[in-house]
Structures are given as structure tokens and as C-alpha cells.
Design a protein around this motif. Structure first.
Motif, PDB file in Angstrom:
ATOM      1  N   GLN A  20       0.755  -1.337  -0.085  1.00  0.00           N
ATOM      2  CA  GLN A  20       0.090  -0.028   0.038  1.00  0.00           C
ATOM      3  C   GLN A  20       0.941   1.244  -0.123  1.00  0.00           C
ATOM      4  O   GLN A  20       0.347   2.260  -0.568  1.00  0.00           O
ATOM      5  CB  GLN A  20      -0.939  -0.042   1.089  1.00  0.00           C
ATOM      6  CG  GLN A  20      -2.136   1.155   1.047  1.00  0.00           C
ATOM      7  CD  GLN A  20      -3.175   0.631  -0.111  1.00  0.00           C
ATOM      8  OE1 GLN A  20      -3.335  -0.431  -0.289  1.00  0.00           O
ATOM      9  NE2 GLN A  20      -3.268   1.724  -0.975  1.00  0.00           N
ATOM     10  N   LEU A  21       1.992   1.228   0.724  1.00  0.00           N
ATOM     11  CA  LEU A  21       2.793   2.256   0.600  1.00  0.00           C
ATOM     12  C   LEU A  21       3.346   2.941  -0.791  1.00  0.00           C
ATOM     13  O   LEU A  21       3.552   4.091  -1.083  1.00  0.00           O
ATOM     14  CB  LEU A  21       4.238   1.834   1.457  1.00  0.00           C
ATOM     15  CG  LEU A  21       5.089   3.377   2.079  1.00  0.00           C
ATOM     16  CD1 LEU A  21       4.350   4.283   2.693  1.00  0.00           C
ATOM     17  CD2 LEU A  21       6.373   2.746   2.958  1.00  0.00           C
ATOM     18  N   CYS A  22       3.760   1.714  -1.576  1.00  0.00           N
ATOM     19  CA  CYS A  22       4.294   1.783  -2.944  1.00  0.00           C
ATOM     20  C   CYS A  22       3.258   2.122  -3.698  1.00  0.00           C
ATOM     21  O   CYS A  22       3.224   3.184  -4.500  1.00  0.00           O
ATOM     22  CB  CYS A  22       4.964   0.479  -3.363  1.00  0.00           C
ATOM     23  SG  CYS A  22       6.423   0.190  -2.583  1.00  0.00           S
ATOM     24  N   LEU A  23       1.817   1.603  -3.611  1.00  0.00           N
ATOM     25  CA  LEU A  23       0.709   1.976  -4.523  1.00  0.00           C
ATOM     26  C   LEU A  23       0.507   3.695  -4.133  1.00  0.00           C
ATOM     27  O   LEU A  23       0.187   4.272  -4.994  1.00  0.00           O
ATOM     28  CB  LEU A  23      -0.427   1.241  -3.927  1.00  0.00           C
ATOM     29  CG  LEU A  23      -0.431  -0.474  -4.505  1.00  0.00           C
ATOM     30  CD1 LEU A  23      -1.641  -1.114  -3.878  1.00  0.00           C
ATOM     31  CD2 LEU A  23      -0.174  -0.528  -6.055  1.00  0.00           C
ATOM     32  N   ASP A  24       0.368   3.949  -2.838  1.00  0.00           N
ATOM     33  CA  ASP A  24       0.086   5.341  -2.481  1.00  0.00           C
ATOM     34  C   ASP A  24       0.895   6.459  -3.267  1.00  0.00           C
ATOM     35  O   ASP A  24       0.721   7.292  -3.440  1.00  0.00           O
ATOM     36  CB  ASP A  24      -0.019   5.627  -1.099  1.00  0.00           C
ATOM     37  CG  ASP A  24      -1.330   4.778  -0.464  1.00  0.00           C
ATOM     38  OD1 ASP A  24      -2.133   4.526  -1.344  1.00  0.00           O
ATOM     39  OD2 ASP A  24      -1.338   4.418   0.791  1.00  0.00           O
ATOM     40  N   ALA A  25       2.145   6.113  -3.475  1.00  0.00           N
ATOM     41  CA  ALA A  25       3.277   6.761  -3.822  1.00  0.00           C
ATOM     42  C   ALA A  25       3.166   7.022  -5.332  1.00  0.00           C
ATOM     43  O   ALA A  25       3.903   7.826  -6.052  1.00  0.00           O
ATOM     44  CB  ALA A  25       4.617   6.374  -3.513  1.00  0.00           C
ATOM     45  N   CYS A  26       2.304   6.106  -6.106  1.00  0.00           N
ATOM     46  CA  CYS A  26       2.341   5.990  -7.517  1.00  0.00           C
ATOM     47  C   CYS A  26       1.179   6.705  -7.973  1.00  0.00           C
ATOM     48  O   CYS A  26       1.287   7.642  -9.005  1.00  0.00           O
ATOM     49  CB  CYS A  26       2.420   4.610  -8.127  1.00  0.00           C
ATOM     50  SG  CYS A  26       4.318   4.154  -7.828  1.00  0.00           S
ATOM     51  N   ALA A  27      -0.293   6.223  -7.625  1.00  0.00           N
ATOM     52  CA  ALA A  27      -1.214   6.642  -8.434  1.00  0.00           C
ATOM     53  C   ALA A  27      -2.482   6.128  -7.425  1.00  0.00           C
ATOM     54  O   ALA A  27      -2.600   5.378  -6.604  1.00  0.00           O
ATOM     55  CB  ALA A  27      -1.617   6.195  -9.845  1.00  0.00           C
ATOM     56  N   PRO A  28      -3.617   7.029  -7.523  1.00  0.00           N
ATOM     57  CA  PRO A  28      -4.721   6.587  -6.772  1.00  0.00           C
ATOM     58  C   PRO A  28      -5.503   5.758  -7.557  1.00  0.00           C
ATOM     59  O   PRO A  28      -5.361   5.226  -8.739  1.00  0.00           O
ATOM     60  CB  PRO A  28      -5.715   8.026  -6.883  1.00  0.00           C
ATOM     61  CG  PRO A  28      -5.355   8.799  -8.156  1.00  0.00           C
ATOM     62  CD  PRO A  28      -3.709   8.334  -8.150  1.00  0.00           C
ATOM     63  N   GLU A  29      -6.181   4.693  -6.626  1.00  0.00           N
ATOM     64  CA  GLU A  29      -6.883   3.716  -7.209  1.00  0.00           C
ATOM     65  C   GLU A  29      -6.091   2.790  -7.868  1.00  0.00           C
ATOM     66  O   GLU A  29      -6.798   1.985  -8.699  1.00  0.00           O
ATOM     67  CB  GLU A  29      -8.197   4.093  -7.837  1.00  0.00           C
ATOM     68  CG  GLU A  29      -9.213   5.077  -7.148  1.00  0.00           C
ATOM     69  CD  GLU A  29     -10.191   5.911  -7.777  1.00  0.00           C
ATOM     70  OE1 GLU A  29     -10.296   5.217  -9.367  1.00  0.00           O
ATOM     71  OE2 GLU A  29     -11.086   6.444  -7.573  1.00  0.00           O
ATOM     72  N   LEU A  30      -4.849   2.615  -7.656  1.00  0.00           N
ATOM     73  CA  LEU A  30      -4.057   1.614  -8.233  1.00  0.00           C
ATOM     74  C   LEU A  30      -4.428   0.124  -8.113  1.00  0.00           C
ATOM     75  O   LEU A  30      -4.437  -0.880  -9.196  1.00  0.00           O
ATOM     76  CB  LEU A  30      -2.568   1.850  -8.292  1.00  0.00           C
ATOM     77  CG  LEU A  30      -1.656   1.350  -9.220  1.00  0.00           C
ATOM     78  CD1 LEU A  30      -1.947   1.780 -10.734  1.00  0.00           C
ATOM     79  CD2 LEU A  30      -0.189   1.933  -8.614  1.00  0.00           C
ATOM     80  N   GLU A  31      -4.569  -0.127  -6.756  1.00  0.00           N
ATOM     81  CA  GLU A  31      -4.990  -1.487  -6.297  1.00  0.00           C
ATOM     82  C   GLU A  31      -5.981  -2.157  -7.042  1.00  0.00           C
ATOM     83  O   GLU A  31      -6.147  -3.051  -7.814  1.00  0.00           O
ATOM     84  CB  GLU A  31      -5.037  -1.481  -4.848  1.00  0.00           C
ATOM     85  CG  GLU A  31      -5.184  -2.926  -4.560  1.00  0.00           C
ATOM     86  CD  GLU A  31      -5.201  -3.087  -2.997  1.00  0.00           C
ATOM     87  OE1 GLU A  31      -4.857  -4.316  -2.460  1.00  0.00           O
ATOM     88  OE2 GLU A  31      -5.434  -2.109  -2.159  1.00  0.00           O
ATOM     89  N   GLU A  32      -7.225  -1.424  -7.410  1.00  0.00           N
ATOM     90  CA  GLU A  32      -8.493  -1.485  -8.227  1.00  0.00           C
ATOM     91  C   GLU A  32      -7.887  -2.103  -9.435  1.00  0.00           C
ATOM     92  O   GLU A  32      -8.720  -2.912 -10.100  1.00  0.00           O
ATOM     93  CB  GLU A  32      -9.316  -0.486  -7.857  1.00  0.00           C
ATOM     94  CG  GLU A  32     -10.625  -1.110  -8.664  1.00  0.00           C
ATOM     95  CD  GLU A  32     -11.675   0.244  -8.565  1.00  0.00           C
ATOM     96  OE1 GLU A  32     -12.709   0.131  -9.182  1.00  0.00           O
ATOM     97  OE2 GLU A  32     -11.404   1.066  -7.941  1.00  0.00           O
ATOM     98  N   LYS A  33      -7.140  -1.270 -10.126  1.00  0.00           N
ATOM     99  CA  LYS A  33      -6.727  -1.374 -11.485  1.00  0.00           C
ATOM    100  C   LYS A  33      -5.822  -2.532 -11.507  1.00  0.00           C
ATOM    101  O   LYS A  33      -6.094  -3.303 -12.602  1.00  0.00           O
ATOM    102  CB  LYS A  33      -5.947  -0.059 -11.995  1.00  0.00           C
ATOM    103  CG  LYS A  33      -6.808   1.163 -11.927  1.00  0.00           C
ATOM    104  CD  LYS A  33      -6.094   2.407 -12.748  1.00  0.00           C
ATOM    105  CE  LYS A  33      -6.924   3.586 -13.012  1.00  0.00           C
ATOM    106  NZ  LYS A  33      -7.425   4.129 -11.864  1.00  0.00           N
ATOM    107  N   LEU A  34      -4.946  -2.832 -10.409  1.00  0.00           N
ATOM    108  CA  LEU A  34      -4.088  -4.091 -10.679  1.00  0.00           C
ATOM    109  C   LEU A  34      -4.708  -5.412 -10.480  1.00  0.00           C
ATOM    110  O   LEU A  34      -4.516  -6.183 -11.077  1.00  0.00           O
ATOM    111  CB  LEU A  34      -2.868  -3.702  -9.732  1.00  0.00           C
ATOM    112  CG  LEU A  34      -1.836  -2.732 -10.302  1.00  0.00           C
ATOM    113  CD1 LEU A  34      -0.875  -2.526  -8.929  1.00  0.00           C
ATOM    114  CD2 LEU A  34      -1.235  -3.008 -11.554  1.00  0.00           C
TER     115      LEU A  34
END
Length: 537
Positions: free
Chosen positions: A206-220
């Protein structure tokens, strides 16, 4: 990049790689029975690529047309159909794609994938399905600022490496989607090359996801084990090519994890893939991330890992020097290696026409035995300087990560340059270890054929080791030249006689001393180039 397939009585692999698409079939005894390929530059000239890529004017941005990849898949499937390949006997398929190559679907593309017409090729139906028509690939170095920002967000490069397996550097479920007819999850092996997956927890950080883009976990979507069965092949391929509707799609992975599977690497061995980029990797039980190299989740055992060093200036660099110094002939190239002395009479060279990953530098650097920087070498000397320099760098960086050459060590070589016995001889001399090759240079394709079989068999608790028992054994290609290993060291317990790890200071890391040639003052010159870079890594 793409894919791989397996038949009832055999397995086949399609593989969309840096220069083209490849396919392999193997029978129930794991013998290769079919191979085919499509070359991007030659067979898809309308896309205007060189080496399958577009190098932009800044020399940092490197992309490939996503529709070229899709059309290449169309072409190779049509070639297979024309040759009489029996798709109906395909039982399962898997595949590999280039790691760090990213494809961006448009919103709504999943609906298009699910409603493909078997009367039309894929590239005609998917031409409006991508947000970017030219996609960044593994060679791209244009995101340095973003990489440093990611490292800062997680409190440093080493922290990022501890979480994800590597520091930030400038995905292949895309290919699986073309066979499944739907978006597909990313496997652990490919996901651990994204600086987003926690390699120990096997979930997105989550730390890395938050540093990259919003809602990224949902897209991945959730990451999955590399042996996962994603579902049956899409009706498009059943109707257009005659696949069996029960054919299973096994999770696709990255090219490097796939190569580990194809080479059946064991602990203590070193694998060297001599392709467009050169890679050095091995199987490990416990990850020890560092600021150079990468740690990936193991593609055939999700509880273990693999380590990787990548060098951008691989075959493309060798091909450039071949064209410049050997009239474009590999035969002349080999003659030059055979006619020059081991150690090149003290002449050393490091060749980085594109920004290198390990170490992070560019340029061509030549030094003669008298500690003088020179602008060029005679043609034969240039060729040996290139090959010796490439393999010296691999050994130096491998030992910086803690690798040790032991008595049982063997080198498994694959990739296009593994066909050249004179290049392999230099590799054997530098590492003082025997070099073996596998039956096919396309280890990633072969690995995906094995993985496809494993994906079907794992439900019956059959291990990957059991799956590949019948695979052909590696073939001995080269042994160290007599005298190449006579280094004046005592050697440590358990190490190959006469060998020792390189010390940390590059000033003392002379390739000449490895090859029993009297060290020259050129060591100091090399350190001027390389030591500052190595200290940063």
C-alpha cells in the motif's frame, strides 16, 4: 509480449519478446516438436521499429507500438494454422512477456475482449482499445525523477528494495488477456518486477501504491501464483483457430522468471541469458535485496525467490561491434576471438551505447596496457575487449551481491549468443566454470511450456521438478582454458581452487588477473570510470 501453449501430447509456447513473437511446442516427453517466430522489423515494417523499438530523440525514452505486438500475434497464429498445427490438441497455455513493458487498456476494453469476432484478426478489433499507442518498455530510462520520488516516499532506496526486491528503475498479463478474452491478474514473478509488490507477503504494498497513483490497487487486481489457472481460452480462439474449448490459460509471467523455469536452475548454478539485454540470475531461498540487482518471486515455487542482474547493453551492443569490426559476420567475429589472446594483451574496454542499468553509466571506454585512454582498438582487439568486458562486469557485480563460485558451479547459457561457442569460451574463462547450453536458445518460451504443464499438474500435487524430469539435460559447451584460473590467491573454504571473490574496490578488480595475465596500470583507469558508479549503487 506473449504467451505459451501446451498440448495433450505436447506443449507449445508463444513468446512475444523484444524483437518478435516466438512459439515452441513440446511433446509429452518434453521434446521440442515445433518452433516458429515473427520478427517485428522484417515482417511488420509499417511500424518503423529498429530492434522492435522506437528510440526517441532524448535517447532515454524507448517505446514499442502496442498494435505491432497484437498484429505479430495474429501473424504467428496464422503461420501455425497454415502449417497444419493442430490447435485442438492444446490442453493448456501460458506465456512470458518483457518485464518493465507496460500496456495501458482504455476503459471499456474488457467488453471488446469479451466480444471479439472470429472473422477478424485481433489487431483490427483492438486498435482503439489502448490509452497509449506507443508503450514504454524495458529499455526506457526517462522516468528517473519518478523513480527517485518513489524511493523518497518509502524512506529510501534500500527500504524500497527490502519491500519489493529492488530499488526503483526507469507487465505481461496483457498477453494473457488476448487469450483469455478478459483482463487477467498479474503473477507474483512479473509483479515482483514492478516495485509495487511486497515480495514476502505476496501482495501489493500500500505504501508503494500510494506513492504512484490513486485507485491503483483496483486497476491491478490481486496478484496470483505463477502456476494459477486463470480460466479457459476465449471462444474467439476456439472458433478462429480450432482450440479446444477446455484449453486452460495459465498465468503469464515475465521473461526472466520464465527463463529460470526453462533452464531448470539449481542452487549453486549461475544462469546467463545472452539476449537483447543480458541477464544473470539464480535460485535463492531467502531474499537479500540490495541497491543493485533485483529479487523476484520464484515462478515455480512461490515460497522461494530468484536473484537477477540485468545489463541493457547485450546483443544489440554485440551486433553493433560485429557490424563495425567484423563486416557484419558472426564467423569473422568468432575468428577474431580465437585469434586474440586471453586477456587481450592488457587492453580493456567497457561499452555502453545506451544508459546501462548495472552500473548506471553510458559511453565506450577503452584503455590500453599502458594506462592510456584510447579512442579505438584494432578490429580484432575491439571484439575481444567487448566480450571480455561484458563478462567481467557480470562476475564483478554478481560477487558484489554475495555470489560465490564453488566447485560444483556450472553456468547455464541461453539466448541468441549462446549459439556462439567462441563467446561461451570467454564466459567459461572469466568465471572459471564449465558452461552448458540447453536444447533451445529460447529458454523463456521453453520455461512457459513447462509452466503450462505444471499449472495443469499442480492440482494433482505434482511438483515442477517432477514435471521436468524428462527434459533434455544441458549440453557441455565450454570448459575453462588451461591457465585461465591461475590467480595468486589462497581461496576460501569450499571455493573453486584458485578463485576468490573480487574485493570491494574496483581498482583491484582486474580482469587481467582473473585470466592469468600480468596486471597492468590500466586497472587504475578503469576505476576512474567505474568506482564512483559502484559506490552509488
Amino acid at each position: 509480449w506473449v504467451a505459451s501453449l501446451t498440448r495433450r501430447a505436447s506443449s507449445s509456447v508463444e513468446f512475444l519478446q523484444k524483437k518478435g513473437v516466438k512459439v515452441i511446442a513440446v511433446d509429452e516427453k518434453l521434446n521440442v516438436t515445433y518452433e516458429e517466430s515473427v520478427n517485428f522489423d522484417k515482417e511488420l515494417p509499417e511500424f518503423g521499429t529498429q530492434g522492435g523499438v522506437h528510440v526517441h530523440s532524448d535517447k532515454l525514452t524507448v517505446t514499442s507500438p502496442v498494435l505491432m505486438w497484437v498484429k505479430a500475434l495474429d501473424i504467428i497464429l496464422e503461420k501455425m494454422k497454415s502449417s497444419g498445427f493442430n490447435f485442438s490438441q492444446v490442453k493448456a497455455l501460458s506465456g512470458a512477456g518483457q518485464q518493465h513493458g507496460s500496456v495501458y487498456w482504455k476503459r471499456g476494453a474488457c467488453k471488446t475482449l469479451k466480444n471479439l469476432s472470429p472473422d477478424l484478426p485481433l489487431h483490427q478489433q483492438l486498435k482503439f482499445s489502448f490509452s497509449l499507442s506507443d508503450c514504454p518498455i524495458w529499455m526506457d530510462s526517462s522516468t528517473t525523477v519518478e523513480c527517485r520520488n518513489l524511493e523518497k516516499a518509502v524512506k529510501g532506496a534500500q527500504n524500497l528494495s527490502d519491500i519489493t526486491g529492488s530499488r526503483a528503475y526507469e507487465l505481461s498479463n496483457f498477453a494473457a488477456s488476448l487469450f483469455l478474452g478478459s483482463y487477467t491478474p498479474i503473477d507474483y514473478g512479473d509483479g515482483s518486477g514492478m516495485n509495487l509488490l511486497n515480495i514476502r507477503k505476496k501482495s501489493w504494498s500500500q505504501l508503494c501504491l500510494d506513492a504512484c497513483a490513486p485507485e491503483l490497487e483496483e486497476k491491478l487486481g490481486p496478484a496470483v501464483p505463477s502456476s494459477s489457472v486463470l480460466g479457459p481460452i476465449s471462444s474467439y480462439h476456439v472458433q478462429r483457430y480450432g482450440f479446444n474449448s477446455e484449453c486452460k490459460v495459465i498465468a503469464f509471467t515475465g521473461d526472466n522468471p520464465a527463463s529460470l523455469a526453462g533452464m531448470r536452475l539449481e542452487e549453486g548454478d549461475i544462469a546467463v541469458s545472452l539476449g537483447t539485454s543480458d541477464t544473470l540470475f539464480l535460485w535463492i531461498k531467502e531474499p537479500t535485496p540490495a541497491l543493485e540487482g533485483h529479487i523476484f518471486c520464484n515462478p515455480v515455487n512461490s515460497q522461494e525467490y530468484m536473484a537477477l542482474l540485468c545489463f541493457k547493453n547485450g546483443s544489440l551492443m554485440r551486433e553493433k561491434v560485429r557490424d563495425e569490426s567484423a563486416s557484419g559476420s558472426w564467423d569473422e567475429f568468432s575468428i577474431a576471438l580465437r585469434s586474440t589472446e586471453i586477456g587481450n594483451c592488457g587492453n580493456l574496454g567497457f561499452y555502453f551505447d545506451v544508459m546501462e542499468i548495472t552500473p548506471e553509466t553510458t559511453g565506450r571506454h577503452r584503455f590500453n596496457a599502458d594506462n592510456q585512454k584510447v579512442s579505438n582498438f584494432p578490429k580484432e582487439m575491439e571484439i575481444r575487449a567487448l566480450i571480455e568486458g561484458q563478462f567481467m562486469a557480470k562476475r564483478i557485480h554478481a560477487e558484489k551481491l554475495g555470489y560465490r563460485i564453488v566447485p560444483r558451479t556450472k553456468i547455464l547459457a541461453t539466448g541468441g549468443a549462446s549459439h556462439n561457442r567462441d563467446i561461451l569460451q570467454v564466459l567459461s574463462d572469466v568465471f572459471n566454470a564449465p558452461v552448458y547450453t540447453i536444447e533451445t536458445a529460447n529458454s523463456a518460451c521453453l520455461g512457459c511450456a513447462y509452466r503450462a504443464i505444471h499449472g495443469v499438474a499442480i492440482g494433482e500435487n505434482i511438483s515442477f521438478t517432477d514435471v521436468v524430469k524428462l527434459a533434455p539435460e544441458p549440453r557441455l559447451a565450454a570448459v575453462p582454458t588451461a591457465g585461465a584460473a591461475q590467480v595468486s590467491t589462497s581461496g576460501g573454504k569450499g571455493e573453486r581452487e584458485g578463485m576468490e571473490p573480487f574485493p570491494d574496490s574496483f581498482c583491484n578488480q582486474s580482469y587481467l588477473s582473473i585470466l592469468c595475465v600480468k596486471p597492468s596500470k590500466s586497472q587504475a583507469c578503469i576505476s576512474e570510470i567505474m568506482s564512483p558508479v559502484l559506490r552509488r549503487l
